[in-house]
Scaffold this active site. Sequence first.
Site, PDB file in Angstrom:
ATOM      1  N   ALA A 251       0.824  -1.210   0.000  1.00 21.76           N
ATOM      2  CA  ALA A 251       0.000   0.000   0.000  1.00 21.76           C
ATOM      3  C   ALA A 251       0.857   1.258   0.000  1.00 21.76           C
ATOM      4  O   ALA A 251       0.510   2.266   0.612  1.00 21.76           O
ATOM      5  CB  ALA A 251      -0.924  -0.013   1.219  1.00 21.76           C
TER       6      ALA A 251
ATOM      7  N   ARG B 284      -3.274   8.883 -10.337  1.00 22.12           N
ATOM      8  CA  ARG B 284      -4.427   9.053 -11.229  1.00 22.12           C
ATOM      9  C   ARG B 284      -5.735   9.306 -10.472  1.00 22.12           C
ATOM     10  O   ARG B 284      -6.768   9.594 -11.079  1.00 22.12           O
ATOM     11  CB  ARG B 284      -4.554   7.839 -12.165  1.00 22.12           C
ATOM     12  CG  ARG B 284      -3.500   7.878 -13.272  1.00 22.12           C
ATOM     13  CD  ARG B 284      -3.829   6.919 -14.372  1.00 22.12           C
ATOM     14  NE  ARG B 284      -3.558   5.544 -13.969  1.00 22.12           N
ATOM     15  CZ  ARG B 284      -4.209   4.479 -14.459  1.00 22.12           C
ATOM     16  NH1 ARG B 284      -5.163   4.642 -15.342  1.00 22.12           N
ATOM     17  NH2 ARG B 284      -3.899   3.273 -14.061  1.00 22.12           N
TER      18      ARG B 284
ATOM     19  N   THR C 154       7.453  -3.624  -6.813  1.00 21.20           N
ATOM     20  CA  THR C 154       6.706  -4.543  -5.945  1.00 21.20           C
ATOM     21  C   THR C 154       7.630  -5.549  -5.233  1.00 21.20           C
ATOM     22  O   THR C 154       7.359  -5.924  -4.092  1.00 21.20           O
ATOM     23  CB  THR C 154       5.611  -5.273  -6.744  1.00 21.20           C
ATOM     24  OG1 THR C 154       6.160  -5.713  -8.000  1.00 21.20           O
ATOM     25  CG2 THR C 154       4.440  -4.375  -7.037  1.00 21.20           C
TER      26      THR C 154
ATOM     27  N   ARG D 100     -27.060   8.030  14.944  1.00 20.36           N
ATOM     28  CA  ARG D 100     -25.622   8.334  14.895  1.00 20.36           C
ATOM     29  C   ARG D 100     -24.846   7.419  15.839  1.00 20.36           C
ATOM     30  O   ARG D 100     -25.438   6.695  16.637  1.00 20.36           O
ATOM     31  CB  ARG D 100     -25.411   9.821  15.216  1.00 20.36           C
ATOM     32  CG  ARG D 100     -25.965  10.733  14.107  1.00 20.36           C
ATOM     33  CD  ARG D 100     -25.918  12.184  14.502  1.00 20.36           C
ATOM     34  NE  ARG D 100     -24.590  12.565  14.927  1.00 20.36           N
ATOM     35  CZ  ARG D 100     -24.327  13.617  15.710  1.00 20.36           C
ATOM     36  NH1 ARG D 100     -25.304  14.378  16.163  1.00 20.36           N
ATOM     37  NH2 ARG D 100     -23.078  13.892  16.046  1.00 20.36           N
TER      38      ARG D 100
ATOM     39  N   SER E 133     -44.492  17.184  25.070  1.00 23.29           N
ATOM     40  CA  SER E 133     -43.982  17.723  23.810  1.00 23.29           C
ATOM     41  C   SER E 133     -43.210  19.011  24.056  1.00 23.29           C
ATOM     42  O   SER E 133     -43.547  19.797  24.945  1.00 23.29           O
ATOM     43  CB  SER E 133     -45.145  18.025  22.866  1.00 23.29           C
ATOM     44  OG  SER E 133     -45.756  16.816  22.501  1.00 23.29           O
TER      45      SER E 133
ATOM     46  N   SER F  75     -45.703  19.961  28.788  1.00 20.52           N
ATOM     47  CA  SER F  75     -45.297  20.405  27.440  1.00 20.52           C
ATOM     48  C   SER F  75     -44.657  21.782  27.518  1.00 20.52           C
ATOM     49  O   SER F  75     -45.110  22.641  28.259  1.00 20.52           O
ATOM     50  CB  SER F  75     -46.516  20.497  26.532  1.00 20.52           C
ATOM     51  OG  SER F  75     -47.052  19.235  26.360  1.00 20.52           O
TER      52      SER F  75
HETATM   53  C1  UD1 Z   1       1.439  -5.015 -11.119  1.00 20.46           C
HETATM   54  C2  UD1 Z   1       2.131  -6.259 -11.663  1.00 20.46           C
HETATM   55  C3  UD1 Z   1       1.427  -6.700 -12.957  1.00 20.46           C
HETATM   56  C4  UD1 Z   1      -0.036  -6.957 -12.685  1.00 20.46           C
HETATM   57  C5  UD1 Z   1      -0.683  -5.717 -12.061  1.00 20.46           C
HETATM   58  C6  UD1 Z   1      -2.069  -6.044 -11.611  1.00 20.46           C
HETATM   59  C7  UD1 Z   1       4.464  -6.057 -11.016  1.00 20.46           C
HETATM   60  C8  UD1 Z   1       5.842  -5.746 -11.482  1.00 20.46           C
HETATM   61  N1  UD1 Z   1       3.514  -5.943 -11.925  1.00 20.46           N
HETATM   62  O1  UD1 Z   1       1.643  -3.978 -12.043  1.00 20.46           O
HETATM   63  O2  UD1 Z   1       2.008  -7.883 -13.433  1.00 20.46           O
HETATM   64  O3  UD1 Z   1      -0.712  -7.313 -13.870  1.00 20.46           O
HETATM   65  O4  UD1 Z   1       0.054  -5.274 -10.906  1.00 20.46           O
HETATM   66  O5  UD1 Z   1      -2.722  -4.875 -11.185  1.00 20.46           O
HETATM   67  O6  UD1 Z   1       4.291  -6.423  -9.869  1.00 20.46           O
HETATM   68  N2  UD1 Z   1       3.584  -0.898  -4.604  1.00 20.46           N
HETATM   69  C9  UD1 Z   1       4.327  -0.670  -3.464  1.00 20.46           C
HETATM   70  N3  UD1 Z   1       5.636  -0.318  -3.567  1.00 20.46           N
HETATM   71  C10 UD1 Z   1       6.248  -0.200  -4.784  1.00 20.46           C
HETATM   72  C11 UD1 Z   1       5.487  -0.453  -5.949  1.00 20.46           C
HETATM   73  C12 UD1 Z   1       4.172  -0.794  -5.822  1.00 20.46           C
HETATM   74  O7  UD1 Z   1       3.807  -0.764  -2.350  1.00 20.46           O
HETATM   75  O8  UD1 Z   1       7.437   0.108  -4.786  1.00 20.46           O
HETATM   76  C13 UD1 Z   1       2.180  -1.273  -4.473  1.00 20.46           C
HETATM   77  C14 UD1 Z   1       1.241  -0.269  -5.109  1.00 20.46           C
HETATM   78  O9  UD1 Z   1       0.817   0.680  -4.164  1.00 20.46           O
HETATM   79  C15 UD1 Z   1       0.097  -1.154  -5.588  1.00 20.46           C
HETATM   80  C16 UD1 Z   1       0.772  -2.489  -5.896  1.00 20.46           C
HETATM   81  O10 UD1 Z   1       1.994  -2.474  -5.192  1.00 20.46           O
HETATM   82  O11 UD1 Z   1      -0.851  -1.389  -4.552  1.00 20.46           O
HETATM   83  C17 UD1 Z   1       1.011  -2.704  -7.381  1.00 20.46           C
HETATM   84  O12 UD1 Z   1       1.814  -1.685  -7.896  1.00 20.46           O
HETATM   85  P1  UD1 Z   1       1.517  -1.016  -9.308  1.00 20.46           P
HETATM   86  O13 UD1 Z   1       2.509   0.045  -9.519  1.00 20.46           O
HETATM   87  O14 UD1 Z   1       0.088  -0.682  -9.419  1.00 20.46           O
HETATM   88  O15 UD1 Z   1       1.866  -2.247 -10.281  1.00 20.46           O
HETATM   89  P2  UD1 Z   1       1.342  -2.422 -11.760  1.00 20.46           P
HETATM   90  O16 UD1 Z   1       2.225  -1.662 -12.660  1.00 20.46           O
HETATM   91  O17 UD1 Z   1      -0.104  -2.192 -11.821  1.00 20.46           O
END
Ligand code: UD1
Length: 449
Positions: free
Chosen positions: A9, A15, A81, A315, A387, A405
């Site tokens: 995360a 975007r 990743t 609430r 009331s 009331s």
């Molecule tokens: C990744 C996959 C791709 C897959 C796709 C699915 C890799 C290299 N590629 O690509 O094969 O089809 O997801 O959606 O894994 N994140 C980190 N730290 C980082 C980079 C990313 O925590 O350094 C987290 C991002 O916040 C995100 C997730 O890892 O939640 C995936 O990263 P993202 O950059 O979206 O990878 P994609 O290019 O979409």
Amino acid sequence: MSVSLVILAAGMGSRMNSDRPKVLHPLGGAPLLAHAMQAGAALEPERVVVVTGHGAEAVAKAALAHDPDARIVHQGEQLGTAHAVLQVRDALEGAAGDVIVLYGDTPFVSAQTLTAMIAARAHHAVVVLGFEAIDPGRYGRLVTAGDRLERIVEYKDATAAERAITLCNSGVVCADASVLFELVAEVGNANAAGEYYLTDIVALARARGLSAGVVTCPEAETLGINTRAELAAAEAAFQARARAEALDNGVTMIAPETVFFALDTAIGRDTVIWPNVVFGPGVTIESDADIRPFCHLEGCHVSRGAQVGPFARLRPGTELAEDVRVGNFVEIKNAILDAGAKVNHLSYIGDASLGAGANIGAGTVTCNYDGVMKHRTEIGAGAFIGSDTMLVAPVHVGADAMTGSGSVITQDVPAGALALARARQVNKPGLASRLRARLLALKAGSRED
Ligand code: UD1
Ligand code: MG
């Protein structure tokens, strides 16, 4: 066999065009991150580790709010990743068994799918979650030979033939903890993006003679959120599923498409939800309750047989016991209403307790706030509040007491007493008619001027 969860995360989510980290955007009243954590929680993981980066403090706070035992690991720079997973090695030191890697922005992966991945580990050292994409776009492609996964190629690095593959990578990976960290440590960044790709662990495993396999799931489960439009589409999908589940569980809805649920909404069977009802987080409703049209409920518990609305707002901290009635244009906050209590019209009940069978007249207000502090109002069982009574807290009305009331109650009322706190009425015979005649004469005179 024990399992640990790693949730990535750290990404910014540029975007989304937002100051808020992507994984904290709400879906069904809960941050995206909580959805991924909840899906993984079904596996009863030994450890849960969340990797934070952009907006780390806020993301950590949300993760801990959902699971106080979660461990937080900070990834200072988002180098890919595989790099993200490598940061987790220390946090999983000593955790035996499997690791499942999930993305914080991918909320719909089901517990069944994750269970199937764990089961597939009996045959493969590395298991990847794949899906047949209608439009494979920029997803990583799964290169297979028979039922074996050979490698994953990222779109940017793929040949035209590889781009023609429609079996895509969801990003969810499962492997034995020690194998995973050995493989991840070997990943380099000599690729089109200059990133450390987690997807490279498949080819690295194969090079060691380890087997890799694919478990597939419906594309809908792998839906990742990158834009506000995707978030809105995901909300629609979440609501559709929540409505279908509620109907399956025996909840009656007259117009389910107008009822909105939160991730943790729980409703008992034979409860009726009328149109245009919105559930915020933290709502539990027991069986046989009746939630009438146009109500908003949040952080509350509604017991069997209770009736709420139309046009009521419950609430956080509201607790309605069995057979309570809350009617139109009534707001209740941080209050306990005992069995059979009634607040039927136009009232505010905050920081209060109502005894069993207490009856609150129309237009009653618990004046709980003095501008600085909040104070409690306690009303005994069987009390009758006339009331338009203003109950200036802190104040206590005893059991079976009454208020006249229009009273402004500033002192405690003993049990069984009638409290009158308003000016005595005086009638002046004929005065209204004389006054009106004089005003009409004045008006006529001013027209001639
Ligand atoms: C990744 C996959 C791709 C897959 C796709 C699915 C890799 C290299 N590629 O690509 O094969 O089809 O997801 O959606 O894994 N994140 C980190 N730290 C980082 C980079 C990313 O925590 O350094 C987290 C991002 O916040 C995100 C997730 O890892 O939640 C995936 O990263 P993202 O950059 O979206 O990878 P994609 O290019 O979409
Ligand atoms: Mg992505």
